[in-house]
Design a protein around this motif. Sequence first.
Motif, mmCIF file in Angstrom:
data_model
loop_
_atom_site.group_PDB
_atom_site.id
_atom_site.type_symbol
_atom_site.label_atom_id
_atom_site.label_comp_id
_atom_site.label_asym_id
_atom_site.label_seq_id
_atom_site.Cartn_x
_atom_site.Cartn_y
_atom_site.Cartn_z
ATOM 1 N N ASN A 58 0.815 -1.292 0.078
ATOM 2 C CA ASN A 58 0.089 0.006 -0.060
ATOM 3 C C ASN A 58 1.043 1.122 0.026
ATOM 4 O O ASN A 58 2.318 1.036 0.130
ATOM 5 N N TYR A 59 0.455 2.419 0.101
ATOM 6 C CA TYR A 59 1.061 3.642 -0.107
ATOM 7 C C TYR A 59 1.586 4.332 1.222
ATOM 8 O O TYR A 59 2.190 4.948 1.358
ATOM 9 N N SER A 60 1.018 3.395 2.219
ATOM 10 C CA SER A 60 1.542 3.729 3.682
ATOM 11 C C SER A 60 1.656 2.254 4.595
ATOM 12 O O SER A 60 0.815 1.502 4.127
ATOM 13 N N LEU A 275 -3.832 10.138 -5.284
ATOM 14 C CA LEU A 275 -3.707 10.152 -3.958
ATOM 15 C C LEU A 275 -3.625 11.570 -3.450
ATOM 16 O O LEU A 275 -2.792 12.395 -3.934
#
Length: 333
Positions: A58-60, A275
Amino acid sequence: MKNTQVILANRPVGVPKPAHFAIREVDVPVLAQGQMLIRVSHWSVDPAMRGWANDVPNYSPPVTLGDPMRSFAVGEVVASRHPDYAEGDVVEGLLGWQTHVVSDGSNIGHKVTETDLPRSYALGIMGLNGTTAYFGLLESCAAKAGDTVVVSTAAGAVGSAVGQIAKVIGCRTVGIAGGAEKARQCREEFGYDAAINYKSEDVASAVMAACPDGVDCYFDNTCGPISDAVMTRLAIGARITICGTAAITEWDPLPVGPRVHRQLLVARARMQGFLIFDYKDRLHEARSALAGWLRDGKITVREHILNGPEAAMDSIGMLYRGENTGKLIVKVD
């Protein structure tokens, strides 16, 4: 003083359920120099939280088991030893599902200065959802007057804002939503020119009828079969913004749908992931514009408020089941 937290107790696969959470109370620590104590009033519930809870790329990074569930929240500074924040300041940020937060300011998004608007708006139209709609439509999709804009999950917190911003700048809008009531909301509350109920209509045929000249901008909050249908009606030079993947409930294995390469090629279209964190230095632009449209009555907001920490435990599931009737928020007290 006690801090009530809703923690991630077990790792979910897919949409988190109540069994993945637990409620605990911990002591609020004494403030050190450079810290402040925030009494949180509202927690946000957003689709991205499914990804934050799962242990998948994921992006985090995923939320650590035993930590409060990551979320945006808003509250009031009730004590401060921080030079930039005073008692009485209202702040928004990634404060998590907890009633009290000791912060050094690093997890604060912004001070809420629009005190004439409801505080909960800082988590919706004036927060993650509204700013996502603003930059996703105007920057990523590059929407302009005269465009036909199609939005999936069009009655949701992001989708409803996208549709209304598109109308403000002079676009024709088509919303796709689940159920007759949400389609009605799209038309009557959020001003869409046309609304498609994907639960009772053939989406491809409905998009063709609603968009005779093709789709110039597609704001994609779902992926899956709905997006496959929209891809068949792209206009020349279409722009697609991928903002969410609500139709995908399992990531292992990833679902394989129709290939869209041919549609993109023929339409000379552009598809781009989006995002809001990429626009963190420009969020004030969006909030200023959104506040002006709200005060002028050009944007309507619908909220769905749950009460108390216990209600948070099934709130993400509620969101993915489509049971909410507006921006989903937990009122802490």
